[in-house]
Motif scaffolding. Structure first.
Motif, PDB file in Angstrom:
ATOM      1  N   ALA A 503      -8.539   5.952  21.752  1.00 51.56           N
ATOM      2  CA  ALA A 503      -9.147   6.425  22.365  1.00 51.56           C
ATOM      3  C   ALA A 503     -10.428   6.402  20.846  1.00 51.56           C
ATOM      4  CB  ALA A 503      -9.059   7.472  23.066  1.00 51.56           C
ATOM      5  N   ASP A 504      -9.897   7.431  20.458  1.00 54.17           N
ATOM      6  CA  ASP A 504     -10.551   7.536  18.958  1.00 54.17           C
ATOM      7  C   ASP A 504     -11.447   5.998  18.532  1.00 54.17           C
ATOM      8  OD1 ASP A 504     -10.692  10.280  20.053  1.00 54.17           O
ATOM      9  OD2 ASP A 504      -9.504  10.482  18.466  1.00 54.17           O
ATOM     10  N   ALA A 520     -23.559   3.015   7.578  1.00 58.60           N
ATOM     11  CA  ALA A 520     -22.159   2.287   7.588  1.00 58.60           C
ATOM     12  C   ALA A 520     -20.820   1.966   6.941  1.00 58.60           C
ATOM     13  CB  ALA A 520     -23.445   0.731   7.878  1.00 58.60           C
ATOM     14  N   ALA A 521     -21.257   2.225   5.948  1.00 60.12           N
ATOM     15  CA  ALA A 521     -19.742   2.846   5.588  1.00 60.12           C
ATOM     16  C   ALA A 521     -19.245   4.262   5.505  1.00 60.12           C
ATOM     17  CB  ALA A 521     -20.556   2.765   3.479  1.00 60.12           C
ATOM     18  N   ARG A 522     -19.999   4.890   5.582  1.00 61.87           N
ATOM     19  CA  ARG A 522     -19.514   5.968   6.364  1.00 61.87           C
ATOM     20  C   ARG A 522     -18.515   5.581   8.149  1.00 61.87           C
ATOM     21  NH1 ARG A 522     -23.396   9.011   4.106  1.00 61.87           N
ATOM     22  NH2 ARG A 522     -24.556   9.026   5.667  1.00 61.87           N
ATOM     23  N   ASP A 525     -15.272   3.719   7.312  1.00 60.15           N
ATOM     24  CA  ASP A 525     -14.264   4.508   6.589  1.00 60.15           C
ATOM     25  C   ASP A 525     -13.946   5.389   7.809  1.00 60.15           C
ATOM     26  OD1 ASP A 525     -14.837   3.738   4.195  1.00 60.15           O
ATOM     27  OD2 ASP A 525     -15.852   5.146   3.545  1.00 60.15           O
ATOM     28  N   ASP A 526     -14.591   6.013   8.884  1.00 58.12           N
ATOM     29  CA  ASP A 526     -14.079   6.903   9.827  1.00 58.12           C
ATOM     30  C   ASP A 526     -13.426   5.863  11.206  1.00 58.12           C
ATOM     31  OD1 ASP A 526     -15.170   8.844   8.568  1.00 58.12           O
ATOM     32  OD2 ASP A 526     -17.112   8.997  10.434  1.00 58.12           O
ATOM     33  N   ARG A 531      -8.429   3.877  13.040  1.00 59.69           N
ATOM     34  CA  ARG A 531      -6.831   2.877  13.355  1.00 59.69           C
ATOM     35  C   ARG A 531      -5.751   3.319  12.007  1.00 59.69           C
ATOM     36  NH1 ARG A 531      -6.162  -0.886   9.642  1.00 59.69           N
ATOM     37  NH2 ARG A 531      -8.037  -1.081   8.963  1.00 59.69           N
ATOM     38  N   ARG A 532      -5.939   3.902  11.231  1.00 59.77           N
ATOM     39  CA  ARG A 532      -4.454   3.946  10.671  1.00 59.77           C
ATOM     40  C   ARG A 532      -4.009   5.439  11.594  1.00 59.77           C
ATOM     41  NH1 ARG A 532      -6.607   4.484   4.768  1.00 59.77           N
ATOM     42  NH2 ARG A 532      -7.035   2.210   4.201  1.00 59.77           N
ATOM     43  N   ALA A 533      -4.786   6.110  11.958  1.00 63.80           N
ATOM     44  CA  ALA A 533      -4.266   7.246  12.625  1.00 63.80           C
ATOM     45  C   ALA A 533      -3.491   6.979  14.021  1.00 63.80           C
ATOM     46  CB  ALA A 533      -5.558   8.660  12.987  1.00 63.80           C
ATOM     47  N   ALA A 534      -3.712   6.046  14.565  1.00 60.81           N
ATOM     48  CA  ALA A 534      -3.617   5.638  16.152  1.00 60.81           C
ATOM     49  C   ALA A 534      -2.496   5.492  15.813  1.00 60.81           C
ATOM     50  CB  ALA A 534      -4.359   4.467  16.486  1.00 60.81           C
TER      51      ALA A 534
END
Length: 646
Positions: A503-504, A520-522, A525-526, A531-534
């Motif tokens: 969801a995030d 935009a870069a921040r 990165d978020d 995606r990696r956390a998911a």
């Protein structure tokens, strides 16, 4: 919480297959050679020099170190040796307490077992150290008339000898751990590209399974990248693996999942396969002029994002220069509630096992606590299936030891057999817990046979089987059945976490891209972090699912019922990744309102929403979120609200 409908029954064959599952693995040549030499050679040398008992103590130390070695970086394994050797050697100090009254002995055993279980939360090295300490302590408590100071000193000798053999391998093949995982990562990305191309061609569903493998390979590579830098001069002309390379590989994976052009995906597959072959070729030749040629990208491939990221991965892979990957800390300090509960169960079971001195009427009663600490390690998987596999594997191993003791003359020939058995331990413990016991049990029996030589030594195998059955029964009753906490499979909680992370990711993907380059870069990165956390949460969910499938009764049935929902969650995450890729390309506009609403629906489907409810509007049937909405509806139909896993 949510959970699927749990069937009333589960076919016994399904549980048996889950318990007896043999994992695929490549034969670890270096680890196996090191195990065989380090265990067998001290024993043979001790026999030839008339110091058989001393050779046995060294061989026992190196056997435990070989079993504790991980298929990780040299840095990790040197840290395991450095931490576990002094801690395990201190286990021999309990030999001085073996004549205390049994109640005092049981109390001491409970305290040290709790401490050994608790330090598992400090990291891999301490987890191995705790297990080895309890193994050594079990022997020290049960073997009389031994100079324990000498045994302790020889344990350190074994640790130094094993570290020396590992150092020789590191000097000869300094980057073997990184090369192995890099080949696996590039191969997994190539397989993902092949699966994606096939799905684009015929509308199949191969991408999800291939992406799981790629995610696992990426996570393994991240773990190995913490290796201390060891860069021979030829490395800058061959390949590099550091944080930048892994980030580039992660981006390639994301855009493979999001790709819609079969030709571009096939081109990426060819290049990734060639890169994997190139890295593999460096295992056979380190000459400066022996770099295999990687097929260049097509002239138009750098126009699309997938091609550009594949180009970037190729460039970084051959960039040279100093490593840019921070080292992971050796001390993790995660003394969680789960770790403490596992330590309590271990403490109770180990104390009851030490009390076997009273109720197990054989000289080798110490195999009861030895079995308990092997089975109860919390990082080895299902407690129930471990106990079953330990008994089965040890019974087979004890039979092997009996045959060896009857057929092989006493002396250096036994040492050769011990070395051969020890060389099999690294490979077998990667395949199955039962197979690991098949190799370790006879090696320990043959080593400890030296303490009480003679014709009756073959009977130790019978004692070992009896002690193993007793230890397994202790674990099942006092470490499993009486603890409702240990029988919960915890899938619903892990599923909720994964759904929240998906969801995030969706909410960030649907947000506008700022005009400011810095903002935009921040945001980017978020988005990558989300995606990696998911995917990391989904990997944890898969691990929890595989572990629970080996449980009997309602635990295994619960896990089996979760399989369709977990697969749907994987597909949902990939659809969100594809949507994020389209947003990155500017192919579709931002839709923060719909994205936020659907993100809440995803979190709600997981059973633990971490955001306030929003007004839910129907999804545009022709909008970019239609596919995500359809998969979410399918996933929701597979689960229902419940209190917790039953």
């Amino acid at each position: 919480m949510t959970a699927p409908t749990i069937p009333a029954n589960r076919a016994p064959a399904d549980w048996i297959r889950a318990v007896l599952r043999v994992a695929p693995a490549q034969f670890p040549v270096g680890h196996s050679l090191r195990a065989g030499l380090s265990v067998g050679l001290p024993f043979v040398v001790g026999v030839l020099l008339g110091q058989t008992l001393n050779g046995m103590w060294v061989g026992l130390a190196t056997l435990l170190l070989a079993a504790g070695e991980r298929e990780g970086s040299y840095r990790l394994n040197f840290s395991i040796i450095a931490v576990s050797t002094p801690i395990a050697a201190c286990g021999y100090l309990l030999g001085f307490a073996q004549n205390l009254p049994l109640p005092a002995l049981v109390l001491i055993a409970a305290v040290v077992a709790f401490a050994a279980g608790a330090i598992a939360g400090l990291g891999s090295a301490f987890s191995v150290a705790g297990m080895q300490f309890l193994l050594v302590a079990a022997i020290a408590l049960g073997v009389p008339h031994v100079d324990w100071w000498t045994a302790m000193g020889l344990y350190f000798v074994g640790g130094v000898f094993y570290a020396l053999l590992l150092a020789i391998e590191m000097l000869v093949i300094p980057r073997r751990p990184q090369r192995i995982v890099l080949i696996s990562l590039l191969g997994a990305l190539s397989d993902l590209a092949a699966a994606r191309a096939a799905d684009l061609a015929d509308g199949g569903d191969r991408t999800v399974a291939a992406r799981r493998q790629a995610t696992s390979a990426y996570q393994n590579a991240v773990g190995r990248a913490s290796e201390l830098a060891a860069r021979p001069s030829w490395s800058t002309r061959v390949w590099v693996m550091d944080g930048e390379v892994l980030s580039a590989a992660d981006r390639v994976q994301a855009f493979l999942v999001a790709a819609s052009d079969a030709a571009a995906v096939e081109a990426a597959r060819a290049r990734l396969s060639a890169l994997a072959s190139e890295v593999a070729a460096t295992a056979r030749s380190h000459r400066r002029d022996t770099r295999p040629t990687t097929p260049p990208a097509d002239s138009g491939s750098t126009v699309d994002l997938l091609g550009r990221h594949t180009d970037e991965l190729d460039r970084l892979l051959h960039s040279g220069g100093p490593a840019k990957t921070p080292h992971e800390p050796l001390l993790t300090m995660t003394l969680s509630h789960e770790v403490m509960m596992a330590a309590c169960r271990l403490s109770l079971c180990y104390a009851i096992a030490v009390a076997a001195k009273l109720y197990f009427p054989f000289s080798h009663w110490f195999w009861v606590p030895l079995t308990v600490c092997l089975v109860m390690k919390p990082d080895f998987g299902s407690v129930f299936s471990r106990a079953v596999l330990r008994v089965l594997g040890t019974a087979v191993g004890a039979a092997i030891a009996t045959v060896v003791l009857l057929a092989v003359p006493k002396g250096w020939a036994i040492g050769l057999v011990i070395g051969l058995l020890s060389a099999c331990v690294p490979y077998l413990m990667m395949r199955s817990y039962a197979l690991q016991a098949v190799a370790i049990a006879p090696a320990v029996i043959l080593l400890v046979d030296v303490i009480q030589p003679g014709d009756a030594s073959a009977n130790f195998s019978i004692q070992r089987i009896g002690a193993t059955i007793m230890g397994g029964a202790i674990v099942l009753v006092f470490g499993y059945l009486i603890w409702p906490h240990s029988r919960r499979v915890w899938i619903s909680e892990t599923f909720a976490t994964a759904m929240n992370r998906i969801a995030d990711h969706l909410q960030l993907a649907a947000s506008p891209i700022p005009d400011s380059p810095a903002d935009a870069a921040r945001r980017h990165d978020d988005l990558v972090g989300a995606r990696r956390a998911a995917y990391s949460a989904l990997s944890d969910l898969q691990f929890r699912l595989r572990r629970a499938l080996a449980e009997p009764g309602v635990g295994g049935r619960t896990a089996a019922a979760w399989i369709p929902a977990v697969s749907a969650a994987d597909r949902l995450a990939d659809l969100v990744t594809a949507y994020a890729g389209q947003r990155h390309e500017g192919a579709i506009p931002a839709d923060p309102i719909s994205g936020t609403e659907m993100a809440w629906e995803i979190s709600e489907a997981g059973g633990a929403p971490d955001r306030p409810p929003a007004e839910i509007n129907s999804c545009d049937p022709d909008g970019p979120l239609t596919g995500i909405s359809g998969e979410l509806a399918h996933l929701t139909s597979l689960v229902e609200p419940v209190e917790a896993d039953r």
